[in-house]
Design a protein around this motif. Sequence first.
Motif, PDB file in Angstrom:
ATOM      1  N   LYS A  20     -22.264  46.310 -10.308  1.00  0.00           N
ATOM      2  CA  LYS A  20     -23.004  45.270  -9.597  1.00  0.00           C
ATOM      3  C   LYS A  20     -23.878  44.481 -10.568  1.00  0.00           C
ATOM      4  N   ALA A  21     -24.513  45.169 -11.500  1.00  0.00           N
ATOM      5  CA  ALA A  21     -25.358  44.507 -12.487  1.00  0.00           C
ATOM      6  C   ALA A  21     -24.532  43.624 -13.416  1.00  0.00           C
ATOM      7  N   THR A  22     -23.337  44.055 -13.752  1.00  0.00           N
ATOM      8  CA  THR A  22     -22.455  43.266 -14.612  1.00  0.00           C
ATOM      9  C   THR A  22     -22.011  41.991 -13.902  1.00  0.00           C
ATOM     10  N   ILE A  23     -21.671  42.095 -12.624  1.00  0.00           N
ATOM     11  CA  ILE A  23     -21.289  40.911 -11.846  1.00  0.00           C
ATOM     12  C   ILE A  23     -22.452  39.928 -11.798  1.00  0.00           C
ATOM     13  N   GLU A  24     -23.643  40.425 -11.584  1.00  0.00           N
ATOM     14  CA  GLU A  24     -24.830  39.561 -11.540  1.00  0.00           C
ATOM     15  C   GLU A  24     -25.091  38.918 -12.902  1.00  0.00           C
ATOM     16  N   ALA A  25     -24.900  39.679 -13.969  1.00  0.00           N
ATOM     17  CA  ALA A  25     -25.112  39.156 -15.324  1.00  0.00           C
ATOM     18  C   ALA A  25     -24.089  38.079 -15.679  1.00  0.00           C
ATOM     19  N   LEU A  26     -22.907  38.160 -15.097  1.00  0.00           N
ATOM     20  CA  LEU A  26     -21.897  37.132 -15.318  1.00  0.00           C
ATOM     21  C   LEU A  26     -22.192  35.863 -14.522  1.00  0.00           C
ATOM     22  N   GLY A  27     -23.192  35.930 -13.630  1.00  0.00           N
ATOM     23  CA  GLY A  27     -23.591  34.764 -12.853  1.00  0.00           C
ATOM     24  C   GLY A  27     -22.820  34.592 -11.565  1.00  0.00           C
ATOM     25  N   LEU A  28     -22.181  35.646 -11.098  1.00  0.00           N
ATOM     26  CA  LEU A  28     -21.380  35.574  -9.878  1.00  0.00           C
ATOM     27  C   LEU A  28     -22.182  36.150  -8.722  1.00  0.00           C
ATOM     28  N   LYS A  29     -22.125  35.479  -7.562  1.00  0.00           N
ATOM     29  CA  LYS A  29     -22.907  35.924  -6.414  1.00  0.00           C
ATOM     30  C   LYS A  29     -22.021  36.256  -5.221  1.00  0.00           C
ATOM     31  N   LYS A  30     -21.254  35.293  -4.750  1.00  0.00           N
ATOM     32  CA  LYS A  30     -20.418  35.488  -3.573  1.00  0.00           C
ATOM     33  C   LYS A  30     -18.946  35.514  -3.967  1.00  0.00           C
ATOM     34  N   ILE A  31     -18.125  36.047  -3.079  1.00  0.00           N
ATOM     35  CA  ILE A  31     -16.686  36.030  -3.311  1.00  0.00           C
ATOM     36  C   ILE A  31     -16.232  34.575  -3.405  1.00  0.00           C
ATOM     37  N   GLY A  32     -15.464  34.272  -4.434  1.00  0.00           N
ATOM     38  CA  GLY A  32     -14.992  32.915  -4.648  1.00  0.00           C
ATOM     39  C   GLY A  32     -15.843  32.122  -5.624  1.00  0.00           C
ATOM     40  N   SER A  33     -17.033  32.638  -5.967  1.00  0.00           N
ATOM     41  CA  SER A  33     -17.876  31.914  -6.917  1.00  0.00           C
ATOM     42  C   SER A  33     -17.299  32.051  -8.324  1.00  0.00           C
ATOM     43  N   SER A  34     -17.477  30.997  -9.119  1.00  0.00           N
ATOM     44  CA  SER A  34     -16.905  30.949 -10.461  1.00  0.00           C
ATOM     45  C   SER A  34     -17.949  30.517 -11.467  1.00  0.00           C
ATOM     46  N   ARG A  35     -17.758  30.938 -12.712  1.00  0.00           N
ATOM     47  CA  ARG A  35     -18.597  30.504 -13.822  1.00  0.00           C
ATOM     48  C   ARG A  35     -17.706  30.336 -15.038  1.00  0.00           C
ATOM     49  N   VAL A  36     -18.066  29.393 -15.885  1.00  0.00           N
ATOM     50  CA  VAL A  36     -17.347  29.173 -17.133  1.00  0.00           C
ATOM     51  C   VAL A  36     -18.212  29.734 -18.252  1.00  0.00           C
ATOM     52  N   HIS A  37     -17.627  30.588 -19.082  1.00  0.00           N
ATOM     53  CA  HIS A  37     -18.324  31.225 -20.198  1.00  0.00           C
ATOM     54  C   HIS A  37     -17.551  30.978 -21.489  1.00  0.00           C
ATOM     55  N   ASN A  38     -18.265  31.004 -22.601  1.00  0.00           N
ATOM     56  CA  ASN A  38     -17.594  31.001 -23.903  1.00  0.00           C
ATOM     57  C   ASN A  38     -16.861  32.323 -24.064  1.00  0.00           C
TER      58      ASN A  38
END
Length: 59
Positions: A20-38
């Motif tokens: 759960k902490a890893t998902i939060e650290a990746l910036g994801l909150k809800k199902i379907g949310s996306s983030r772009v990372h290097n």
Amino acid sequence: MSQIKVTLKRSTIGCIKKQKATIEALGLKKIGSSRVHNDTKEIRGMINVVSHLVEVVEL
């Protein structure tokens, strides 16, 4: 530097605290949310921990 798009595909209900902490650290909150990372080894390691919950697309 290349980039990757990480999308949350499954719920974190029932997951252990580390996941759960890893998902939060990746910036994801809800199902379907996306983030772009290097595309770094640190981000790849985080994705490896929660690979069963996320979908990764290289941009």
